[in-house]
Design a protein around this motif. Structure first.
Motif, short mmCIF file in Angstrom:
data_model
loop_
_atom_site.label_atom_id
_atom_site.label_comp_id
_atom_site.label_asym_id
_atom_site.label_seq_id
_atom_site.Cartn_x
_atom_site.Cartn_y
_atom_site.Cartn_z
N GLU A 17 4.26 12.38 -1.18
CA GLU A 17 4.88 12.81 -2.44
C GLU A 17 5.47 11.62 -3.18
OE1 GLU A 17 7.61 15.79 -1.15
OE2 GLU A 17 6.08 17.38 -1.05
N PHE A 18 6.13 10.73 -2.46
CA PHE A 18 6.70 9.52 -3.07
C PHE A 18 5.59 8.64 -3.63
CE2 PHE A 18 8.05 5.11 -2.94
CZ PHE A 18 9.35 5.15 -3.45
N THR A 19 4.50 8.51 -2.89
CA THR A 19 3.37 7.68 -3.32
C THR A 19 2.76 8.21 -4.62
OG1 THR A 19 2.87 6.98 -1.06
CG2 THR A 19 1.08 6.84 -2.66
N LYS A 20 2.55 9.51 -4.69
CA LYS A 20 1.96 10.10 -5.88
C LYS A 20 2.83 9.85 -7.12
CE LYS A 20 -0.40 13.71 -3.26
NZ LYS A 20 -0.39 15.13 -2.86
N ARG A 21 4.15 9.84 -6.93
CA ARG A 21 5.06 9.63 -8.06
C ARG A 21 5.20 8.17 -8.46
NH1 ARG A 21 8.46 12.94 -4.91
NH2 ARG A 21 9.79 11.11 -4.50
N ASN A 22 5.04 7.26 -7.52
CA ASN A 22 5.46 5.89 -7.75
C ASN A 22 4.39 4.81 -7.61
OD1 ASN A 22 8.60 6.07 -7.98
ND2 ASN A 22 8.10 7.37 -6.24
N ILE A 23 3.21 5.14 -7.09
CA ILE A 23 2.18 4.14 -6.81
C ILE A 23 0.85 4.63 -7.38
CG2 ILE A 23 0.87 3.00 -4.97
CD1 ILE A 23 3.38 3.13 -3.23
N THR A 24 0.07 3.72 -7.95
CA THR A 24 -1.28 4.06 -8.40
C THR A 24 -2.11 4.36 -7.16
OG1 THR A 24 -1.02 2.52 -10.26
CG2 THR A 24 -3.25 3.28 -9.75
N SER A 25 -2.48 5.62 -6.97
CA SER A 25 -3.01 6.02 -5.66
C SER A 25 -3.93 7.23 -5.76
CB SER A 25 -1.85 6.35 -4.72
OG SER A 25 -1.06 7.41 -5.25
N LEU A 26 -4.74 7.38 -4.73
CA LEU A 26 -5.55 8.57 -4.50
C LEU A 26 -5.55 8.87 -3.00
CD1 LEU A 26 -8.73 8.02 -6.73
CD2 LEU A 26 -6.96 9.76 -7.08
N GLU A 27 -5.68 10.13 -2.66
CA GLU A 27 -5.78 10.53 -1.26
C GLU A 27 -7.23 10.83 -0.92
OE1 GLU A 27 -4.00 13.88 1.87
OE2 GLU A 27 -3.42 13.94 -0.25
N MET A 28 -7.65 10.44 0.29
CA MET A 28 -8.98 10.82 0.76
C MET A 28 -8.88 11.24 2.22
SD MET A 28 -11.19 7.35 1.43
CE MET A 28 -10.64 6.08 2.59
N LYS A 29 -9.93 11.88 2.72
CA LYS A 29 -9.98 12.30 4.11
C LYS A 29 -10.57 11.19 4.97
CE LYS A 29 -10.54 17.20 2.95
NZ LYS A 29 -9.14 17.51 3.25
N PHE A 30 -10.21 11.20 6.24
CA PHE A 30 -10.74 10.21 7.17
C PHE A 30 -12.27 10.30 7.23
CE2 PHE A 30 -11.76 8.67 11.51
CZ PHE A 30 -11.26 7.38 11.39
N ASP A 31 -12.81 11.51 7.12
CA ASP A 31 -14.26 11.69 7.14
C ASP A 31 -14.93 10.96 5.97
OD1 ASP A 31 -14.05 13.19 9.40
OD2 ASP A 31 -14.29 15.13 8.41
#
Length: 361
Positions: A305-319
């Protein structure tokens, strides 16, 4: 010369690098400090970070979680190791307390290793708990898997409450209104400008540089992950004997000539599992973060949650990583401007100031 002591959990590298960042700040503010480091975290983390005087004392300070892969905990082995260590025997604590007194330690700092807090109490020395989570909070998630965790939750909660002072470092998992200090994220400072390091590593200016920070990936997975684009350089630190380059990969030994915060700053995107030290070093770099959450580990939710608010980021799955689909995320991230927090005071400096105000250093 003043002596201070750090007791650090050996769980992963994140707590050791956070503690090293605080030590770095302390020694920058006061050169006349000797630091005694109690942990089984690798000595090289402190050697590559600290310029000042320190002594490394190998000691099992904590259990944390037993893990045989980057994203999965071994619950049964963890509980077994907890039963071997807790509760602490009084003679064990007295031995450590006597060593602290012999070394004239003025304050004990614990990065969620409770043995430091109890040894400080036995030596009548003030203690400081530094955390963004404590193990009693983490283990609550696993009670349904193994009710034996309840015993160690209660033991550890009582241990952590004995700290003289309490510091929380953003991003925190459970806010404590009685804390003495809340800081910005804590990270080590980079040393070499981005363009100079890339030139030193022989990376062309037009290359997109990816830093892959997930440790203990086996060779089969690495082969699948290999980049398809010829315009990518992927740097992967790990248990390698020497620096080698092959097909767009640059393999680095964990303890190498390049300081990890410099590698993060030199990268266009960092790929890694969600963890405190990686997040904090990206926060100040600045760069982008393509991260993999740890679905069961409770810390992942507030950190994400902190990352989404404060860092240019995307989430991905390990697969997506092991299948090679990770490259499809790169263009999305590279189109986004980087969020820059380099103007903020590093939490390590805030903690050093707190120690100075309390005459610990």
């Amino acid at each position: 010369m003043k002596n201070i002591a750090f007791f650090i959990t050996p769980h992963g590298f994140g707590h050791a690098t956070r503690a090293a960042a605080i030590m770095q700040a302390i020694q920058e503010d006061n050169r006349n400090i000797k630091i005694h480091i109690y942990t089984l975290a690798p000595r090289w983390i402190f050697e590559e970070t600290l310029q000042g005087n320190f002594e490394y004392h190998p000691l099992l300070t904590d259990v944390g979680f037993v893990q045989h892969s980057p994203l999965k905990e071994n619950i049964d082995e963890t509980v077994q190791k907890l039963s071997n260590l807790y509760p602490f025997e009084s003679g064990y604590l007295e031995t450590i307390a006597e060593e602290l007194k012999q070394n004239e330690v003025s304050v004990v700092i614990s990065d969620i290793a409770p043995v430091g807090i109890l040894a400080a109490e036995a030596a009548s020395i003030p203690s400081v708990l530094i955390e963004n989570f404590t193990w009693d909070w983490i283990y609550q998630e696993y009670i349904n898997d193994d009710p034996r965790f309840t015993k160690y939750i209660n033991i550890l909660h009582s241990y952590f409450k004995k700290a003289t002072f309490h510091i929380q470092t953003q991003p925190i998992c459970l806010s404590d209104p009685t804390r003495n200090l809340l800081t910005n994220p804590v990270s080590r400072n980079s040393r070499i400008p981005r363009d100079i390091l890339r030139n030193k590593m022989g990376i062309p200016e037009d290359r997109t540089v990816i830093l892959l920070t997930i440790s203990n990936l086996d060779d089969g997975i690495i082969h699948k992950v290999a980049p398809k684009s010829s315009n990518l350089t992927v740097i992967i630190p790990g248990n390698y004997e020497k620096l080698t380059e092959e097909n767009g990969w640059m393999y680095l030994p964990n303890h190498n000539q390049y300081f990890h915060p410099d590698l993060i700053q030199a990268s266009d995107i960092v790929i890694g599992k969600m963890g405190y030290s990686t997040l904090a070093e990206i926060f100040y770099a600045p760069t982008r973060f393509l991260y993999i959450s740890r679905p069961r580990f409770p810390e992942s939710i507030p950190l994400s949650e902190f990352t989404k608010r404060n860092i240019t980021s995307l989430e991905m799955k390990f697969d997506d990583l092991v299948s090679g689909e990770w490259e499809s995320y790169l263009s999305q991230l590279l189109k986004q401007p980087v969020t820059d927090h380099s103007h903020l005071v590093n939490g390590s400096k805030q903690i050093s100031k707190f120690f100075s105000m309390n005459n610990f250093i």
